[in-house]
Design an enzyme around this catalytic site. Structure first.
Site, PDB file in Angstrom:
ATOM      1  N   ASP A  89      44.690  41.289  34.305  1.00 26.70           N
ATOM      2  CA  ASP A  89      44.652  39.838  34.348  1.00 26.70           C
ATOM      3  C   ASP A  89      44.531  39.351  35.685  1.00 26.70           C
ATOM      4  OD1 ASP A  89      45.475  37.396  33.509  1.00 26.70           O
ATOM      5  OD2 ASP A  89      47.623  37.810  33.291  1.00 26.70           O
ATOM      6  N   ASN A 100      41.662  35.067  23.300  1.00 20.74           N
ATOM      7  CA  ASN A 100      40.659  34.356  24.316  1.00 20.74           C
ATOM      8  C   ASN A 100      39.406  33.680  23.793  1.00 20.74           C
ATOM      9  OD1 ASN A 100      41.008  37.568  25.980  1.00 20.74           O
ATOM     10  ND2 ASN A 100      41.828  35.505  26.546  1.00 20.74           N
TER      11      ASN A 100
HETATM   12  C1  FPP Z   1      41.953  38.257  32.550  1.00 16.07           C
HETATM   13  O1  FPP Z   1      41.722  37.471  33.864  1.00 16.07           O
HETATM   14  C2  FPP Z   1      40.663  38.813  32.413  1.00 16.07           C
HETATM   15  C3  FPP Z   1      39.891  38.712  31.038  1.00 16.07           C
HETATM   16  C4  FPP Z   1      40.546  38.237  29.831  1.00 16.07           C
HETATM   17  C5  FPP Z   1      38.617  39.212  30.804  1.00 16.07           C
HETATM   18  C6  FPP Z   1      38.386  40.615  31.244  1.00 16.07           C
HETATM   19  C7  FPP Z   1      36.865  40.917  31.131  1.00 16.07           C
HETATM   20  C8  FPP Z   1      36.289  41.733  32.006  1.00 16.07           C
HETATM   21  C9  FPP Z   1      36.874  42.439  33.352  1.00 16.07           C
HETATM   22  C10 FPP Z   1      34.739  41.731  32.159  1.00 16.07           C
HETATM   23  C11 FPP Z   1      34.233  42.639  30.858  1.00 16.07           C
HETATM   24  C12 FPP Z   1      34.950  44.007  30.937  1.00 16.07           C
HETATM   25  C13 FPP Z   1      34.380  45.225  30.478  1.00 16.07           C
HETATM   26  C14 FPP Z   1      35.191  46.348  30.313  1.00 16.07           C
HETATM   27  C15 FPP Z   1      32.983  45.468  30.254  1.00 16.07           C
HETATM   28  P1  FPP Z   1      42.223  36.186  33.412  1.00 16.07           P
HETATM   29  O2  FPP Z   1      40.857  35.152  33.382  1.00 16.07           O
HETATM   30  O3  FPP Z   1      43.100  35.662  32.704  1.00 16.07           O
HETATM   31  O4  FPP Z   1      42.571  35.653  34.876  1.00 16.07           O
HETATM   32  P2  FPP Z   1      43.668  34.304  35.063  1.00 16.07           P
HETATM   33  O5  FPP Z   1      44.968  34.532  34.368  1.00 16.07           O
HETATM   34  O6  FPP Z   1      43.817  34.454  36.509  1.00 16.07           O
HETATM   35  O7  FPP Z   1      43.206  33.153  34.626  1.00 16.07           O
END
Ligand code: FPP
Length: 248
Positions: free
Chosen positions: A23, A71
């Site tokens: 996160d 998501n």
């Molecule tokens: C959380 O940060 C992240 C996600 C929901 C997406 C995770 C995806 C990746 C790291 C890319 C692809 C991964 C792989 C394994 C190929 P957030 O966007 O919720 O952050 P925030 O809470 O600060 O908005």
């Protein structure tokens, strides 16, 4: 510094399965006045580093909460960018997985993912299926409540078809019907970015899991941060409902 923390880790007491709620990509990017997608791109660097670090340490299963059912409700451009990143990352990293003897697995409703993502995933899973050093499990289009519902439907169908009796339903049967059935329960859950939630992740499997929270945003989560979490876990006393004296 990294060496110091690593030296304190007892490799004979490692969690067999570590699950991570990655996160903070968006907030990491915002802090730098960058688009959220750049945060996800840097998040992939952490994925690579943490997978490598976990495998080298001797962890056998590493599950990453990559894309939840919820998501899909993000802005469509961001959803598209994450899917593109997923396809690109798997394509780029499959050779590294092979070289490092890591098997790629997934949990979640992957059949509903975009066709190119599904194809790429299936190819990578097939190619790495005989690898044995560590399982890297991506939770994709996953939510724990979805999983519990689909398991319940399968068990209810078996009851209706008289394949099983309703009194046979027990914890083992529920576990066996979840999409996580191929995995041991995680001993350690890590969540980054200073949020203290479980967000519909492995609700059943984490019944006795140890939770570790850190303020570090996922794109900044490095070897040192990973070792710190493992070290913290090793200081805990896992009692499973018993008293301290009983487990000593
Ligand atoms: C959380 O940060 C992240 C996600 C929901 C997406 C995770 C995806 C990746 C790291 C890319 C692809 C991964 C792989 C394994 C190929 P957030 O966007 O919720 O952050 P925030 O809470 O600060 O908005």
């Amino acid at each position: 510094m990294v060496e110091n923390i690593l030296d304190q880790i007892d490799v004979n007491k490692l969690p067999n399965h570590i699950a991570i709620i990655m996160d903070g990509n968006g907030r990491w990017a915002k802090k730098r006045s960058l688009p959220r997608v750049v945060g996800h791109e840097y998040g992939v660097k952490s994925v690579r580093l943490v997978a490598e670090t976990a495998a080298k340490l001797g962890v056998k299963h590493l599950t990453l909460y990559t894309f939840s059912k919820e998501n899909w409700n993000r802005p469509q451009l961001e959803v598209k960018a994450i899917m593109t990143l997923l396809v690109r990352t798997i394509r780029n990293e499959v050779k590294t997985l092979q070289k490092n003897n890591i098997r790629l697995k997934t949990i979640g409703d992957i059949d509903s993912l975009p066709a190119d993502a599904l194809r790429e995933l299936k190819e990578a899973m097939e190619l790495t299926k005989n690898n044995s050093r560590m399982d890297l499990i991506l939770a994709l289009n996953y939510s724990a409540r979805w999983d519990i519902i689909q398991a319940t439907k399968k068990i209810a169908t078996d009851v209706l078809n008289k394949t099983i009796d309703v009194n046979e339903i027990d914890e083992a049967m529920i576990s066996k019907n979840l999409s996580t059935s191929c995995l041991p329960e995680p001993e350690l859950l890590i969540r980054t970015s200073g949020e203290y939630r479980i967000s519909n992740f492995m609700l059943w499997e984490l019944a006795y899991g140890e939770f570790y929270f850190t303020d570090v945003f996922w794109p900044e989560f490095d070897q040192n941060a990973f070792y710190k979490a493992v070290l913290d876990y090793q200081k805990r006393e896992r009692r499973f409902g018993k008293t301290s004296e009983q487990v000593k």
